[in-house]
Design an enzyme around this catalytic site. Structure first.
Site, mmCIF file in Angstrom:
data_model
loop_
_atom_site.group_PDB
_atom_site.id
_atom_site.type_symbol
_atom_site.label_atom_id
_atom_site.label_comp_id
_atom_site.label_asym_id
_atom_site.label_seq_id
_atom_site.Cartn_x
_atom_site.Cartn_y
_atom_site.Cartn_z
ATOM 1 N N HIS A 72 -6.898 -44.902 -1.361
ATOM 2 C CA HIS A 72 -6.524 -45.362 -2.442
ATOM 3 C C HIS A 72 -6.011 -46.622 -2.002
ATOM 4 C CE1 HIS A 72 -4.553 -40.704 -2.129
ATOM 5 N NE2 HIS A 72 -5.614 -40.609 -3.993
ATOM 6 N N TYR A 142 2.059 -43.579 8.810
ATOM 7 C CA TYR A 142 1.409 -44.846 7.490
ATOM 8 C C TYR A 142 3.053 -45.445 8.281
ATOM 9 C CZ TYR A 142 -1.863 -42.718 5.208
ATOM 10 O OH TYR A 142 -2.813 -41.942 4.641
#
Length: 190
Positions: A72, A142
């Site tokens: 992504h 993340y």
């Protein structure tokens, strides 16, 4: 933001062959309790950088081996810088350069991350990120800047032969969205 990571000592940075992307290596302390390591250390970076304080932190937990996510990326003007670390299990991490101003345009790189390996990965803006879990109960954390914008999200079809990625095991859990992502050529044209 990618330039901020260049303040890390050279012996703690492993280039990945894609400009602005590299592995940060941290010492792992182990004892009878288990292990401890940093994901990032602001003290090793430019003291003037306030962007670290604006990271959005997210966790991706994946129950089954063979779960694939991505790759992504965010479309302009919301391109993301990410720092990613595996906090449980083991994954094949993948980066794909989609920046037309880079000589590595279209280049894909795959490498393993595992819990307690002392590694975190810096992903430059304009580079797609994805992973395939190699063990059950694999999780990634993340740090993302700027914050995720759902209307700006895109990706690259994981099975596009133009990527040349050896996924090592066949993906068995893939979202419908990820099955229908654009090809590498289509993603570069976005």
């Amino acid at each position: 933001m990618t330039e901020d990571w260049l303040d890390y000592p050279a012996d703690q940075r492993e280039p990945l062959g894609i400009a602005g992307c590299f592995v940060l290596r941290h010492a792992v302390s182990r004892d009878d309790r288990g292990a401890f390591h940093r994901v990032l250390d602001e003290n090793l970076m430019d003291a003037g950088s306030s962007r670290l304080r604006r990271l959005q932190w997210s966790v991706s937990h994946n129950t089954h081996r063979g779960t694939l996510r991505g790759p992504h990326f965010q479309l302009p003007p919301y391109e993301e810088t990410k720092i990613v670390a595996c906090v449980s299990g083991r994954v094949l991490d993948v980066l794909v350069d989609l920046r037309s101003d880079q000589p590595t345009l279209g280049f894909a790189r795959a490498f393993e991350l595992e819990a307690n390996d002392g590694k975190s990965v810096v992903v430059a803006p304009g580079v797609a990120h994805g992973f395939l879990t190699l063990e059950d109960d694999s999780s990634l954390i993340y740090g993302i800047h700027p914050a995720y914008q759902p209307t700006s999200t895109s990706g690259v079809r994981w099975a596009d032969p133009a990527l040349g990625i050896d996924w090592t095991i066949p993906p068995v859990v893939v979202s419908d969205r990820d099955r229908h992502l654009p090809s590498l050529a289509e993603a570069i044209a976005l």
